[in-house]
Enzyme design. Structure first.
Site, PDB file in Angstrom:
ATOM      1  CB  SER A 135      25.773  54.459  -9.410  1.00  0.00           C
ATOM      2  OG  SER A 135      25.816  53.108 -10.166  1.00  0.00           O
ATOM      3  CD  GLU A 159      27.955  45.857  -2.642  1.00  0.00           C
ATOM      4  OE1 GLU A 159      27.791  46.091  -1.378  1.00  0.00           O
ATOM      5  OE2 GLU A 159      27.095  45.019  -3.102  1.00  0.00           O
TER       6      GLU A 159
END
Length: 383
Positions: free
Chosen positions: A135, A368
């Site tokens: 991430s 996401e």
């Protein structure tokens, strides 16, 4: 029971919600199990969604779309994901990444790339994630080096929706190496998928959302025109951060839709199934479990719609988007697990909707931006 009522939805978004509900009932829900079992790409349903003007319609009217705002997209998302998360994801990914182009690209880029997506002639994708980077957006290693009037791209991307099916993708790539400004080292590009040096293959079958296809992409001296740069060089991180604020509200809608499906299944099953001479919903422990599911669902949905307003107004958007995404997706996991428990042994059968919902619920807590990262954002941006 009606979990996705209109009362919390702004009036201007209710018509699109009704359209989405009708489409979901007619096209998504009846085909969900078939596509989950086969793992096929739901091309016919995507085409039906285009004909119904429910795909790629966030694109502004000047580029061929309906200009749907965040409230309208969230209202539609709840309905689609209640019907089936895998098919719903395919419908939404058909225009993935277009927002970055129509918000920050040139008129020429929008005319050439965005309009065909809005008109159903093409589909797009967004390539950010990499196999080893997780991430850390500032740590992505795929490079785009300027060479005259071209950029030369090398590296690889992973978990890319439409990486195989798309006509073009929006690519996040490293264009600098300034250790003192690690958030200014990346840029966004439009990359046609028929460009030499672009190679993509489907990732092997997933445990969930099987009707949506993700890809592993490799770039080997992939050359694109310098004109395909979106915005300015070095702006990539900030463009993507803004995009993800809207995207995380949408993903929160994924969680709400999945949670609604889990509660519906649990409610119906517990009120129909008999044990020890009575319906299992008569047992107080089951009633308490169902009550907890409803409390968590309504709490999550209220937060999501509040976050939608805050993000639309650019009022500490990152904080609210992260909270909504975290709460809604984790609520989906929790209520799906409780629904599985109420179904007992039958919960593990592939033919059961609750089994599909349970597996699907595990995915949005990761994409996401994993929820651990969301908690970092919540803490760091707390007012």
């Amino acid at each position: 029971m009606e979990l996705l009522d209109d009362s919390i939805v702004p009036e201007h978004a209710r018509d699109i919600k009704a359209e989405a509900r009708e489409f979901a009932q007619d096209h998504i829900k009846p085909n969900a199990q078939e596509y989950f079992q086969s793992g096929d790409y739901p091309e016919e349903i995507l085409e039906a969604g285009r004909e119904a003007n429910l795909v790629a319609q966030d694109i502004p009217e000047e580029w061929g779309g309906r200009g749907l705002d965040l409230a309208q997209l969230l209202a539609m998302t709840e309905e689609f994901y209640r019907a089936d998360a895998g098919i719903a994801l395919t419908l939404q990914l058909a225009s993935f990444g277009c927002e970055i182009t129509y918000e920050h690209g040139s008129e020429e880029q929008c005319e050439r790339y965005v309009r065909p997506v809005a008109e159903g002639e093409q589909r797009s994708g967004l390539a950010v994630s990499e196999p080893e980077t997780g991430s850390d957006l500032a740590g992505m290693q795929t490079t785009a080096e300027r060479d005259g009037d071209e950029y030369v791209i090398n590296g690889e991307k992973y978990w890319i929706g439409n990486g195989v099916e798309a006509d073009w993708i929006t690519l996040y790539a490293r264009t600098g190496d300034d250790e003192d400004n690690r958030y200014g080292n990346h840029s966004m590009f439009i990359v046609p998928t028929d460009t030499d040096g672009y190679e993509a293959e489907h990732i092997p079958e997933k445990m969930a959302m099987r009707a949506s296809k993700q890809a592993h992409i490799e770039f080997d001296d992939c050359r694109i025109p310098a004109a395909n740069l979106i915005g300015s060089e070095g702006d990539g991180f900030m463009l993507l951060a803004d995009f993800f604020n809207h995207g995380r509200v949408a993903v929160a809608g994924h969680g709400i839709g999945i949670a609604a499906a889990a509660i519906e299944e649990a409610w119906e099953f517990t009120h129909d199934r008999e044990e020890f001479g009575r319906t299992i919903s008569d047992f107080q422990s089951v009633q308490h479990g169902l009550a907890d599911m409803l409390v968590e669902f309504e709490s999550a949905r209220t937060l999501v719609w509040r976050a939608r307003e805050k993000v639309a107004e650019a009022d500490n958007a990152g904080y609210w988007a992260a909270m909504a995404k975290t709460k809604a997706t984790e609520t989906a996991v929790d209520v799906a697990e409780q629904g599985m428990q109420f179904h007992g042994g039958r919960s593990v059968l592939d033919e059961r909707r609750i089994a599909r919902v349970y597996r699907d619920a595990r995915i949005p807590v990761i994409y996401e931006g994993a929820n651990e990262i969301q908690r970092n954002l919540i803490y760091g941006q707390a007012p």
